[in-house]
Enzyme design. Sequence first.
Site, PDB file in Angstrom:
ATOM      1  N   GLU A  16      -4.844   2.687   6.528  1.00  0.00           N
ATOM      2  CA  GLU A  16      -4.878   2.753   4.815  1.00  0.00           C
ATOM      3  C   GLU A  16      -5.627   3.823   4.318  1.00  0.00           C
ATOM      4  O   GLU A  16      -5.297   4.228   3.418  1.00  0.00           O
ATOM      5  CB  GLU A  16      -5.573   0.977   4.534  1.00  0.00           C
ATOM      6  CG  GLU A  16      -5.235   0.813   2.980  1.00  0.00           C
ATOM      7  CD  GLU A  16      -5.651  -0.674   2.903  1.00  0.00           C
ATOM      8  OE1 GLU A  16      -5.283  -1.421   3.638  1.00  0.00           O
ATOM      9  OE2 GLU A  16      -6.350  -0.817   1.928  1.00  0.00           O
ATOM     10  N   CYS A  41     -11.016  -1.520   4.028  1.00  0.00           N
ATOM     11  CA  CYS A  41     -10.204  -1.605   4.924  1.00  0.00           C
ATOM     12  C   CYS A  41      -9.627  -0.401   5.639  1.00  0.00           C
ATOM     13  O   CYS A  41      -8.861   0.616   4.838  1.00  0.00           O
ATOM     14  CB  CYS A  41      -9.082  -2.427   4.934  1.00  0.00           C
ATOM     15  SG  CYS A  41      -9.778  -4.232   4.663  1.00  0.00           S
ATOM     16  N   ARG A  79       1.020  -1.091  -0.077  1.00  0.00           N
ATOM     17  CA  ARG A  79       0.163   0.024  -0.036  1.00  0.00           C
ATOM     18  C   ARG A  79       0.815   1.188  -0.079  1.00  0.00           C
ATOM     19  O   ARG A  79       0.465   2.152   0.630  1.00  0.00           O
ATOM     20  CB  ARG A  79      -0.979   0.068   1.260  1.00  0.00           C
ATOM     21  CG  ARG A  79      -1.893  -1.245   1.304  1.00  0.00           C
ATOM     22  CD  ARG A  79      -2.907  -1.290   0.244  1.00  0.00           C
ATOM     23  NE  ARG A  79      -3.761  -2.227   0.321  1.00  0.00           N
ATOM     24  CZ  ARG A  79      -3.322  -3.372  -0.244  1.00  0.00           C
ATOM     25  NH1 ARG A  79      -2.292  -3.591  -0.875  1.00  0.00           N
ATOM     26  NH2 ARG A  79      -4.087  -4.351  -0.014  1.00  0.00           N
TER      27      ARG A  79
HETATM   28  C1  LIG Z   1     -15.994  -2.094  -0.452  1.00  0.00           C
HETATM   29  C2  LIG Z   1     -14.421  -1.604  -0.613  1.00  0.00           C
HETATM   30  C3  LIG Z   1     -13.642  -2.521  -0.769  1.00  0.00           C
HETATM   31  C4  LIG Z   1     -12.213  -1.998  -0.970  1.00  0.00           C
HETATM   32  N1  LIG Z   1     -11.487  -3.118  -1.415  1.00  0.00           N
HETATM   33  C5  LIG Z   1     -10.144  -2.989  -1.434  1.00  0.00           C
HETATM   34  C6  LIG Z   1      -9.293  -3.881  -1.686  1.00  0.00           C
HETATM   35  O1  LIG Z   1      -9.576  -5.140  -1.852  1.00  0.00           O
HETATM   36  N2  LIG Z   1      -7.823  -3.596  -1.822  1.00  0.00           N
HETATM   37  C7  LIG Z   1      -7.495  -2.424  -1.947  1.00  0.00           C
HETATM   38  O2  LIG Z   1      -6.457  -1.922  -2.007  1.00  0.00           O
HETATM   39  N3  LIG Z   1      -8.246  -1.255  -1.717  1.00  0.00           N
HETATM   40  C8  LIG Z   1      -9.523  -1.520  -1.512  1.00  0.00           C
HETATM   41  N4  LIG Z   1     -10.448  -0.695  -1.215  1.00  0.00           N
HETATM   42  C9  LIG Z   1     -10.022   0.832  -1.214  1.00  0.00           C
HETATM   43  C10 LIG Z   1     -10.198   1.522  -2.623  1.00  0.00           C
HETATM   44  O3  LIG Z   1     -11.283   1.031  -3.425  1.00  0.00           O
HETATM   45  C11 LIG Z   1      -8.828   1.317  -3.528  1.00  0.00           C
HETATM   46  O4  LIG Z   1      -7.757   1.683  -2.635  1.00  0.00           O
HETATM   47  C12 LIG Z   1      -8.757   2.277  -4.719  1.00  0.00           C
HETATM   48  O5  LIG Z   1      -7.843   1.994  -5.666  1.00  0.00           O
HETATM   49  C13 LIG Z   1      -9.059   3.693  -4.429  1.00  0.00           C
HETATM   50  O6  LIG Z   1      -8.885   4.110  -5.836  1.00  0.00           O
HETATM   51  P1  LIG Z   1      -9.903   5.577  -5.934  1.00  0.00           P
HETATM   52  O7  LIG Z   1      -9.972   6.017  -7.414  1.00  0.00           O
HETATM   53  O8  LIG Z   1     -11.282   5.542  -5.144  1.00  0.00           O
HETATM   54  O9  LIG Z   1      -9.162   6.688  -5.097  1.00  0.00           O
HETATM   55  P2  LIG Z   1      -9.477   7.921  -4.234  1.00  0.00           P
HETATM   56  O10 LIG Z   1     -10.234   7.356  -2.836  1.00  0.00           O
HETATM   57  O11 LIG Z   1     -10.080   8.985  -5.044  1.00  0.00           O
HETATM   58  O12 LIG Z   1      -8.082   8.524  -3.870  1.00  0.00           O
HETATM   59  C14 LIG Z   1      -7.145   7.874  -2.996  1.00  0.00           C
HETATM   60  C15 LIG Z   1      -5.771   8.745  -3.251  1.00  0.00           C
HETATM   61  O13 LIG Z   1      -5.295   8.458  -4.411  1.00  0.00           O
HETATM   62  C16 LIG Z   1      -5.041   9.649  -5.053  1.00  0.00           C
HETATM   63  N5  LIG Z   1      -5.207   9.839  -6.692  1.00  0.00           N
HETATM   64  C17 LIG Z   1      -6.358   9.498  -7.211  1.00  0.00           C
HETATM   65  N6  LIG Z   1      -6.151   9.670  -8.656  1.00  0.00           N
HETATM   66  C18 LIG Z   1      -5.005  10.312  -8.793  1.00  0.00           C
HETATM   67  C19 LIG Z   1      -4.186  10.725  -9.681  1.00  0.00           C
HETATM   68  N7  LIG Z   1      -4.837  10.726 -11.302  1.00  0.00           N
HETATM   69  N8  LIG Z   1      -2.977  11.336  -9.583  1.00  0.00           N
HETATM   70  C20 LIG Z   1      -2.473  11.046  -8.311  1.00  0.00           C
HETATM   71  N9  LIG Z   1      -3.080  10.961  -7.196  1.00  0.00           N
HETATM   72  C21 LIG Z   1      -4.533  10.407  -7.383  1.00  0.00           C
HETATM   73  C22 LIG Z   1      -5.906  10.632  -4.255  1.00  0.00           C
HETATM   74  O14 LIG Z   1      -5.378  11.933  -4.386  1.00  0.00           O
HETATM   75  C23 LIG Z   1      -5.863  10.173  -2.774  1.00  0.00           C
HETATM   76  O15 LIG Z   1      -4.731  10.339  -1.948  1.00  0.00           O
HETATM   77  C24 LIG Z   1     -11.832  -0.651  -1.032  1.00  0.00           C
HETATM   78  C25 LIG Z   1     -12.972   0.155  -0.968  1.00  0.00           C
HETATM   79  C26 LIG Z   1     -14.041  -0.263  -0.469  1.00  0.00           C
HETATM   80  C27 LIG Z   1     -15.132   0.882  -0.435  1.00  0.00           C
END
Ligand SMILES: Cc1cc2nc3c(=O)[nH]c(=O)nc-3n(C[C@H](O)[C@H](O)[C@H](O)COP(=O)(O)OP(=O)(O)OC[C@H]3O[C@@H](n4cnc5c(N)ncnc54)[C@H](O)[C@@H]3O)c2cc1C
Length: 318
Positions: free
Chosen positions: A314, A222, A171
Amino acid sequence: MQNDKSKFKINRKFKKNVLLRDYTTFKIGGPAKYFFEAKTEEDLIEAIKFVYQKKLPFFVLGGGSNILFSNEGFEGMIIRCQISNIKCQNSKIYTEAGVKLSDLVKLSSDKGLSGLEWVAGIPGTVGGAIWGNAGAFGKSIADIIKEVKIFNAKELRIKNYELRDCKFGYRESIFKKNKNLIILSCLLELKKGKRKEIRKKIKKNIDYRIKNHPLNFSSAGCVFKNYESRIRNQGLMKKFSELKEFNKKREIPAAWLIEKCGLKGRKIGGAQVSEKHANFIVNLRKASSNDIIKLINLVKKKVKEKFDIKLEKEIQII
Ligand SMILES: Cc1cc2nc3c(=O)[nH]c(=O)nc-3n(C[C@H](O)[C@H](O)[C@H](O)COP(=O)(O)OP(=O)(O)OC[C@H]3O[C@@H](n4cnc5c(N)ncnc54)[C@H](O)[C@@H]3O)c2cc1C
């Protein structure tokens, strides 16, 4: 900013006072002073240049699935990354940062490409997944990245990062440490596989999530990272037989630690440590960001007291 005669086109495109709760899976978050949706790479770069020039606080938002925004909102510009070109050539997929992970998984399975099955069921975008090196079932996005194209907001230039430049860890990534690096797109290298097998794995992973995760409530996945070390305390070793196995793998699941502290189901305000999976905090009913933060702090305190372990978050709190 209203009267500004800036050359930036985005002056005409951003919105004001947009409620962030509508853009996160937690369904929590007050108003963003300014809010801009970047639909093309050019838009995204222009928006970044704009906030740097204006010295405005900014935040790049993907799918909002790993974030807790404050009820106070955000005194700056939220730049929502929605750049979403994606294409496949042989066993490689080129994808922009705003592509939804679900679309990426679908394309790879349609094309009979293996390597992304573990992503099925993870909400969010490619950019967010690269930022935090998203992973599941022992795999992570770092396993399939060949190259990441970024815009360096400080140096005002586009650059390609090879896998080793991304400094991925559990992570972790260089993007998490350096806010100037905006992820634009990436190249993924997958393996040719059998469509039927790929779909079977995807279904298995989704079924696992439905069975084990509290998907009927709003959450950000998580909350804590698993603890990547061993517990040597003999008293604890005697009390909890599972620790022997965890110690062998040098990974103690955060959910297990939280559960053993008797915190499953614990509520503060509208927030609750999920009864289904202790590493999820769910927004039961109109939880505030403070409810969630208080619950996070309680979990950290109890785990520290019982196991002498400092849990690391996380999710990101803004
Ligand atoms: C039900 C559920 C299950 C999940 N299961 C998992 C799992 O199994 N494994 C896991 O790792 N995660 C999991 N997650 C967490 C999450 O979905 C992931 O980490 C996902 O990859 C986050 O992506 P996002 O686009 O929503 O990021 P966001 O929440 O929008 O942003 C996260 C971070 O990324 C940065 N970011 C986003 N886009 C860019 C960009 N283009 N350039 C620079 N920075 C950027 C943002 O600034 C922020 O700091 C889960 C979440 C939920 C709700």
